[in-house]
Enzyme design. Sequence first.
Site, short mmCIF file in Angstrom:
data_model
loop_
_atom_site.label_atom_id
_atom_site.label_comp_id
_atom_site.label_asym_id
_atom_site.label_seq_id
_atom_site.Cartn_x
_atom_site.Cartn_y
_atom_site.Cartn_z
N LYS A 114 4.12 -46.95 -42.61
CA LYS A 114 5.08 -46.10 -41.91
C LYS A 114 5.28 -46.59 -40.48
CE LYS A 114 5.38 -43.29 -45.40
NZ LYS A 114 6.55 -43.46 -46.30
N HIS A 252 12.18 -46.37 -55.80
CA HIS A 252 11.22 -45.56 -55.04
C HIS A 252 10.31 -44.82 -56.04
CE1 HIS A 252 10.66 -41.24 -54.07
NE2 HIS A 252 10.15 -41.70 -52.96
MG LIG Z 1 10.41 -44.78 -48.30
#
Ligand SMILES: [Mg+2]
Length: 319
Positions: A114, A252
């Site tokens: 992230k 995803h």
């Molecule tokens: Mg993502």
Amino acid sequence: MLAAAPESLLASDGRHFDPAKVMTTAMRNEKPGGHGDRAAAVGAIELAIWDLNAKLDDEPAYVAIARAYGRPTAARSVDVYAAGGYYYEPGRGKTLSDELNGYRAMGFSAFKIKVGGAPLADDLKRIEEALAIAGEGSRLSVDANGRFDIQTALAYAEAIAPYKLRWFEEIGDPLDFALNAEVAQAYDRPIATGENLFSLADTKNLLNFGGMRPGRDIFQMDAGLSYGLTEYVRMIELLESRGFDRTQAYPHGGHLINLHIAVGLGLGGCEAYSGVFLPFGGYPAECALGGSSVQPSDASGFGLEQKQELKGLLADLAA
Ligand SMILES: [Mg+2]
């Protein structure tokens, strides 16, 4: 909402709720985008039908999917990377390196972390920490979870360019196609997006206005979030009709359903959430994992029953 401090929900008079504060609280830790519930509900049913059909023929779902769409039905492994790379408070024990080393011990050699949850300078340190484990930029992606405005997006793009990362994911609001296009103009490494597009029409808008580049950028639409495999295949056909290659599609999700879809349709690969988003995240031991590729097992259907975390839940449903 229930855990929020009461004053954090109230208007300045202390008597009324502040609707904007309530909304902000309800949306805390939620990603932007995803405006709709039908797409996931229909997707759940449609994908259950694929599971059922494959079980009726006692074959893995990727075989049924491949046959239905005229693809090779032989098992093959697809590219996989470990997704995660969360933030850890200093001095609390676990670190980003601990998390990534855990994935490496499971057989992964590519990772995604992230960004956007800390100032740019801190994120650059995290990227360098992750690169020490990944070895090179081509084995590390970063995911902003749709957080950046255009100024922040361009600042990050410029700062991370020298690392030659594998891809820069969900840079701004998933429906801000102009932002995506502007970053694509400025940043020549791959951009990834699409996990918060829930229909063929959304995908068409991304292609029309998002500046996505054939042969380079990555599409992460997810059949489970967007009406199921029937709609997803229409998206893949649309991509191909616009000069993109299906190996640019990396759904995803990081679970068995998208593994079977990636293998059955010959996509680029998929992500893996090992130990995260349980009981669905990650792959059971029967799926061969190593060298950053993963292969479905020969269990019938999507093989969800082989997941230890799901087994009991599925048995309860069938009882
Ligand atoms: Mg993502």
